[in-house]
Design an enzyme around this catalytic site. Structure first.
Site, PDB file in Angstrom:
ATOM      1  CB  VAL A 193      -0.967  -0.003   1.197  1.00  0.00           C
ATOM      2  CG1 VAL A 193      -1.696   1.336   1.304  1.00  0.00           C
ATOM      3  CG2 VAL A 193      -1.984  -1.135   1.058  1.00  0.00           C
ATOM      4  CD  GLU A 246       6.406   0.098  11.404  1.00  0.00           C
ATOM      5  OE1 GLU A 246       6.440  -1.032  10.861  1.00  0.00           O
ATOM      6  OE2 GLU A 246       5.679   0.359  12.367  1.00  0.00           O
ATOM      7  CB  CYS A 253       5.543  -3.676  13.037  1.00  0.00           C
ATOM      8  SG  CYS A 253       4.012  -2.731  12.954  1.00  0.00           S
TER       9      CYS A 253
END
Length: 543
Positions: free
Chosen positions: A269, A293, A329
């Site tokens: 994205v 990020e 993450c």
């Protein structure tokens, strides 16, 4: 008018509450979870301070009990996106010119409100809406977000205090201005603190923001917005705009006053956003700031000298891979273990993983909850099924998936003979750890694999007792992770201590929780004032 220099309070990390049996905080949090679970709320858009209900709604449901409804959330359409842009631009002048200490006071107050009367509400919303345990919610939606607000205020003051040298007869100054236009903050489901930080760090330094929260984190993010309102954030400075990305992207990224994006999400994205911004450069009044990020394929690499640290390595691996269902993450997703310690390590790891209890996160005896939604469940299950069907991999524990009540996936450990097996390379974002066992004499080759197998470079951890090995491994993996850990799990970065971010396919490495990130949202003006200007245009050499 301000007639003094102000020093902001010294920031400190918010203490983490334990919620142990017998603690009064445990009883209060459990009571608030029960209260919120028993009611349904309606979440509106908030544009220019006004609550907007579009009638186009989605259900808000706990991932661990998708038959229960916590409420509904209204979704933005093209009309509301236009309204939000206008509201932000209308608010810009007053906000950008507000004395900085008053902007700082809003976020310091928000931090204290979250640390006090709002703590149980925001934590409970994270536990219910994102299936986090009490500990995972506490370190995220309370402590980390409080830390962001306190430390960012201090960073802002420190940056503005950085002033240039002035030669005799000249006074040089630097002014730290907000960007022109508006910022688009796109936030993920997995950290309430990221949801709160991405719109507020640009706002703190004078920018106006359109905040698109993840639909699967809107429950907690809505309450974060209420904290900001309670702290006195003026209308229009941050506009809460839940809704489909496809509805927003073109209007926002094509707008002439688009000044930047603060993004956490997938690499795919973010790449598409970067491409669209590049194609639109002729439309913009200024160069947008792109801060992102993105993905991760975070590693743990064990050296043969880690043999005396096996118990600690097992704990670091288990927590690093399976806390919050591997949906961090920074979660450990691939591991490299030397043959010499593999038999003992694998036995200990499997024994500990099989003790993990998962279920409804309102039950504080559970270590894990559910993955976030059906889409994530299907994707993660697909990776597990691929490993189960492959002759290059073996599932040594876990592997069961059940979405009948909630989206539950067992903590799963895969061992592969192929160091570039699919689950060693691709981001999974779930409770799946893949291990490659390397021969001790092939340490150099294994380090090369660790460095080059994944396109990402977010977090990583090495384990060793030999200091020469630690030096060598740290150097070899210098660019493999933006946050690097020695004898620890690769998760749990703390604001003010480990600024967070990675490079390569993991983003722009603008380090959330540091002055570096705040500086991205500032535009500096250098001012030179000459006390006695020249009265003759001729230079002495001309005589």
């Amino acid at each position: 008018m301000t007639n003094a220099y102000f020093e902001v309070p010294e920031p400190y990390n918010e203490p983490v509450l334990d919620y142990a049996p017998g603690d009064p905080e445990r009883d209060a949090l459990q009571a608030r979870i029960a209260e919120m679970a028993a009611e349904e709320i309606e979440i509106p858009l908030i544009i220019g301070g006004q609550e907007i209900r579009t009638g186009n709604t989605i259900d808000v449901r706990p991932p661990h009990n998708h038959g229960h409804r916590l409420g509904v959330c209204h979704q933005a359409g093209e009309k509301e996106v236009k309204m939000a842009i206008e509201a932000a631009l209308d608010a810009r002048h007053a906000w950008a010119t507000m004395p900085w200490e008053h902007r700082a006071a809003i976020f310091l107050k928000a931090a204290d409100l979250l640390a006090g009367p709002w703590r149980d509400t925001v934590n409970a919303a994270t536990i219910l809406g994102q299936s986090k345990t009490a500990h995972q919610a506490e370190i995220d939606s309370a402590c980390e977000l409080i830390d962001f607000w306190r430390f960012n205020v201090s960073y802002m003051a420190d940056l503005m205090g950085d002033q240039p040298f002035s030669s005799p007869g000249v006074w040089n100054r630097l002014e730290y201005r907000a960007l022109e236009g508006f910022i688009f903050a796109v936030t993920p489901f997995n950290f309430t603190a990221i949801g709160g930080n991405l719109p507020t760090s640009p706002a703190m330094v004078g920018n106006v923001v359109i905040w698109k929260p993840s639909s699967t984190a809107i429950y907690s993010n809505y309450y974060v917005y209420r904290v900001l309102q309670a702290a006195g954030l003026p209308d229009g400075v941050i506009n809460l705009l839940p809704g489909p990305s496809a509805v927003m992207a073109d209007q926002i990224l094509n707008h002439s006053h688009f000044a930047g994006i603060h993004f956490t999400g997938s690499t795919r994205v973010f790449n598409s956003i970067w491409k669209q911004v590049g194609a639109n450069m002729s439309n913009y009044k200024f160069y947008p700031r792109l801060v992102g990020e993105t993905g991760g394929k975070d590693f743990i690499f064990a050296h043969p000298s880690a043999a005396p640290l096996l118990d600690e390595l097992v704990v670091g691996t288990l927590r690093g891979a399976f806390e919050y269902q591997g949906q961090k993450c920074s979660a450990a997703s691939r591991m490299y273990v030397p043959r010499s310690i593999w038999p003992q390590f694998s036995e200990k790891l499997v024994a500990e993983v099989e003790q993990i209890k998962m279920g409804d996160t309102a039950d504080f005896s559970n270590f894990m909850g559910a993955v976030i939604d059906q889409k994530a469940f299907n994707s993660i299950k697909g990776y597990i099924d691929h490993a189960r069907d492959s002759d290059e991999a073996e599932i040594i524990t876990g592997g069961c998936c059940d979405d009948s009540v909630g989206y539950f996936i067992e903590p799963t450990v895969i061992v592969t003979t192929n160091p570039k097996f699919k689950t060693m390379q691709e981001e999974i974002f779930g409770p799946v750890l893949t291990i490659y066992v390397y021969e001790d004499e092939e340490l150099e080759e294994a380090l090369t694999l660790c460095d080059e197998t994944s396109p990402y470079a977010l977090t990583g951890a090495i384990w060793a007792r030999d200091r020469q090995a630690i030096v060598m491994m740290s150097d070899r993996l210098r660019n493999a992770a933006g946050n690097f850990y020695i004898n620890d799990k690769p998760t749990g970065a703390v604001v003010g201590q480990q600024p967070f971010g990675g490079a390569r396919g993991s983003g722009t490495n603008d380090k959330a929780g540091s002055p570096i990130n705040l500086l991205r949202w500032m535009s500096l003006r250098a001012i030179k004032e000459t006390m006695v200007p020249a009265a003759d245009w001729r230079y002495p050499f001309m005589g």
